[in-house]
Write a protein that holds these residues in place. Structure first.
Motif, PDB file in Angstrom:
ATOM      1  N   PRO A   7       0.606  17.417  14.198  1.00  0.00           N
ATOM      2  CA  PRO A   7       0.829  17.979  15.550  1.00  0.00           C
ATOM      3  C   PRO A   7       0.652  19.481  15.753  1.00  0.00           C
ATOM      4  O   PRO A   7       0.426  19.901  16.820  1.00  0.00           O
ATOM      5  N   TRP A   8       0.434  20.215  14.502  1.00  0.00           N
ATOM      6  CA  TRP A   8       0.130  21.672  14.798  1.00  0.00           C
ATOM      7  C   TRP A   8      -1.352  21.855  14.750  1.00  0.00           C
ATOM      8  O   TRP A   8      -1.669  23.014  14.835  1.00  0.00           O
ATOM      9  N   GLY A   9      -2.204  20.799  14.951  1.00  0.00           N
ATOM     10  CA  GLY A   9      -3.702  21.142  15.349  1.00  0.00           C
ATOM     11  C   GLY A   9      -4.452  21.144  13.766  1.00  0.00           C
ATOM     12  O   GLY A   9      -5.683  21.035  14.068  1.00  0.00           O
ATOM     13  N   GLU A  10      -3.956  20.781  12.794  1.00  0.00           N
ATOM     14  CA  GLU A  10      -4.716  20.693  11.653  1.00  0.00           C
ATOM     15  C   GLU A  10      -5.007  19.320  11.320  1.00  0.00           C
ATOM     16  O   GLU A  10      -4.554  18.511  12.055  1.00  0.00           O
ATOM     17  N   SER A  11      -5.964  18.859  10.503  1.00  0.00           N
ATOM     18  CA  SER A  11      -6.106  17.732   9.832  1.00  0.00           C
ATOM     19  C   SER A  11      -6.349  17.701   8.505  1.00  0.00           C
ATOM     20  O   SER A  11      -6.154  18.931   7.823  1.00  0.00           O
ATOM     21  N   SER A  12      -6.019  16.418   7.845  1.00  0.00           N
ATOM     22  CA  SER A  12      -5.739  16.278   6.559  1.00  0.00           C
ATOM     23  C   SER A  12      -6.603  15.001   6.116  1.00  0.00           C
ATOM     24  O   SER A  12      -6.893  13.974   7.046  1.00  0.00           O
ATOM     25  N   ARG A  13      -7.066  14.766   4.770  1.00  0.00           N
ATOM     26  CA  ARG A  13      -7.644  13.780   4.165  1.00  0.00           C
ATOM     27  C   ARG A  13      -6.458  12.499   4.035  1.00  0.00           C
ATOM     28  O   ARG A  13      -5.345  13.065   3.620  1.00  0.00           O
ATOM     29  N   HIS A  19       0.920  -1.111   0.210  1.00  0.00           N
ATOM     30  CA  HIS A  19      -0.017   0.081  -0.043  1.00  0.00           C
ATOM     31  C   HIS A  19       0.809   1.375  -0.058  1.00  0.00           C
ATOM     32  O   HIS A  19       1.986   1.245   0.315  1.00  0.00           O
ATOM     33  N   LEU A  20       0.362   2.310  -0.622  1.00  0.00           N
ATOM     34  CA  LEU A  20       0.936   3.669  -0.282  1.00  0.00           C
ATOM     35  C   LEU A  20      -0.031   4.621  -0.104  1.00  0.00           C
ATOM     36  O   LEU A  20      -1.310   4.476  -0.522  1.00  0.00           O
ATOM     37  N   TYR A  21       0.378   5.479   1.050  1.00  0.00           N
ATOM     38  CA  TYR A  21      -0.515   6.464   1.691  1.00  0.00           C
ATOM     39  C   TYR A  21      -0.028   8.058   1.270  1.00  0.00           C
ATOM     40  O   TYR A  21       1.062   8.182   0.983  1.00  0.00           O
ATOM     41  N   LEU A  22      -0.972   8.717   1.632  1.00  0.00           N
ATOM     42  CA  LEU A  22      -0.836  10.199   1.381  1.00  0.00           C
ATOM     43  C   LEU A  22      -1.893  11.049   2.156  1.00  0.00           C
ATOM     44  O   LEU A  22      -3.034  10.556   2.383  1.00  0.00           O
ATOM     45  N   CYS A  23      -1.348  12.222   2.499  1.00  0.00           N
ATOM     46  CA  CYS A  23      -2.150  13.060   3.192  1.00  0.00           C
ATOM     47  C   CYS A  23      -2.291  14.486   2.533  1.00  0.00           C
ATOM     48  O   CYS A  23      -1.414  14.910   1.889  1.00  0.00           O
ATOM     49  N   THR A  24      -3.691  14.858   2.272  1.00  0.00           N
ATOM     50  CA  THR A  24      -3.834  15.968   1.572  1.00  0.00           C
ATOM     51  C   THR A  24      -5.166  16.775   1.628  1.00  0.00           C
ATOM     52  O   THR A  24      -5.949  16.225   2.199  1.00  0.00           O
ATOM     53  N   ASP A  25      -5.299  18.062   1.412  1.00  0.00           N
ATOM     54  CA  ASP A  25      -6.655  18.609   1.364  1.00  0.00           C
ATOM     55  C   ASP A  25      -7.128  18.649  -0.185  1.00  0.00           C
ATOM     56  O   ASP A  25      -8.542  18.995  -0.262  1.00  0.00           O
ATOM     57  N   HIS A  26      -6.503  18.255  -1.013  1.00  0.00           N
ATOM     58  CA  HIS A  26      -7.003  18.269  -2.353  1.00  0.00           C
ATOM     59  C   HIS A  26      -7.896  16.846  -2.435  1.00  0.00           C
ATOM     60  O   HIS A  26      -7.717  15.840  -2.020  1.00  0.00           O
ATOM     61  N   VAL A  27      -9.246  17.381  -3.366  1.00  0.00           N
ATOM     62  CA  VAL A  27     -10.191  16.453  -3.572  1.00  0.00           C
ATOM     63  C   VAL A  27     -10.121  16.118  -5.180  1.00  0.00           C
ATOM     64  O   VAL A  27     -10.485  17.188  -5.722  1.00  0.00           O
ATOM     65  N   GLY A  28     -10.195  15.089  -5.554  1.00  0.00           N
ATOM     66  CA  GLY A  28     -10.341  14.863  -7.030  1.00  0.00           C
ATOM     67  C   GLY A  28      -9.100  14.790  -7.950  1.00  0.00           C
ATOM     68  O   GLY A  28      -9.004  14.161  -8.825  1.00  0.00           O
ATOM     69  N   TYR A  29      -7.809  15.073  -7.155  1.00  0.00           N
ATOM     70  CA  TYR A  29      -6.493  14.891  -7.978  1.00  0.00           C
ATOM     71  C   TYR A  29      -6.047  13.571  -7.671  1.00  0.00           C
ATOM     72  O   TYR A  29      -5.901  12.734  -8.886  1.00  0.00           O
TER      73      TYR A  29
END
Length: 150
Positions: free
Chosen positions: A138-144, A113-123
């Motif tokens: 750690p800085w308090g934000e979240s990502s998909r 498996h390969l993972y990634l985190c991003t806020d982009h939807v559709g790419y």
């Protein structure tokens, strides 16, 4: 187009460090990129890996393959990170060259498996990644979080 593995061609390390820092680093994170790229040159494990996408002698993009992308899901790895293509080269599937290369290296190194985190939807969905949930930085934000089965 040519993809350069910094680990396999260490004479590109300084250029890679500057390129990743220019496009991804903040003042606080510059040393993270520098240390990680320099350290990968001597690493005995398959991770991390850093890649440059070149058009002739010109660097036009980059990406990394790392153990964790500053995200709460430490149980998942490896991660595609820091994908970047220069604006004038976008829209011509150059990002997919890096993604496909990293997927092949990931599989070659025994990962399924390969993972990634991003806020982009559709790419990333167009390159075989599926959304699997949220992760927290750690800085308090979240990502998909996205997963590709190799």
């Amino acid at each position: 187009m040519n993809i350069i593995s910094v680990r396999q061609q260490p004479h590109y390390a300084k250029e890679a460090i500057e390129y990743f820092k220019k496009h991804w680093a903040t003042e606080d994170s510059e040393k993270v990129y520098e240390d990680c790229i320099e350290s990968c040159l001597q690493a005995t494990s398959p991770l991390p890996q850093w890649y440059l996408l070149c058009d002739g002698q010109t660097i036009i993009g980059c990406a990394g393959l790392i153990t964790n992308d500053f995200i709460s899901r430490m149980d998942l790895y490896p991660w595609l990170c820091a994908l970047y293509v220069e604006p004038e080269y976008r829209g011509r599937s150059h990002g997919s060259l890096l993604i496909d290369h990293i997927k092949a290296d990931t599989k070659k190194n025994g990962f399924s498996h390969l993972y990634l985190c991003t806020d982009h939807v559709g790419y990333y969905e167009q390159y075989g990644f599926d959304y699997i949930g949220q992760g927290y930085h750690p800085w308090g934000e979240s990502s998909r979080i996205y997963q590709a089965i190799l």
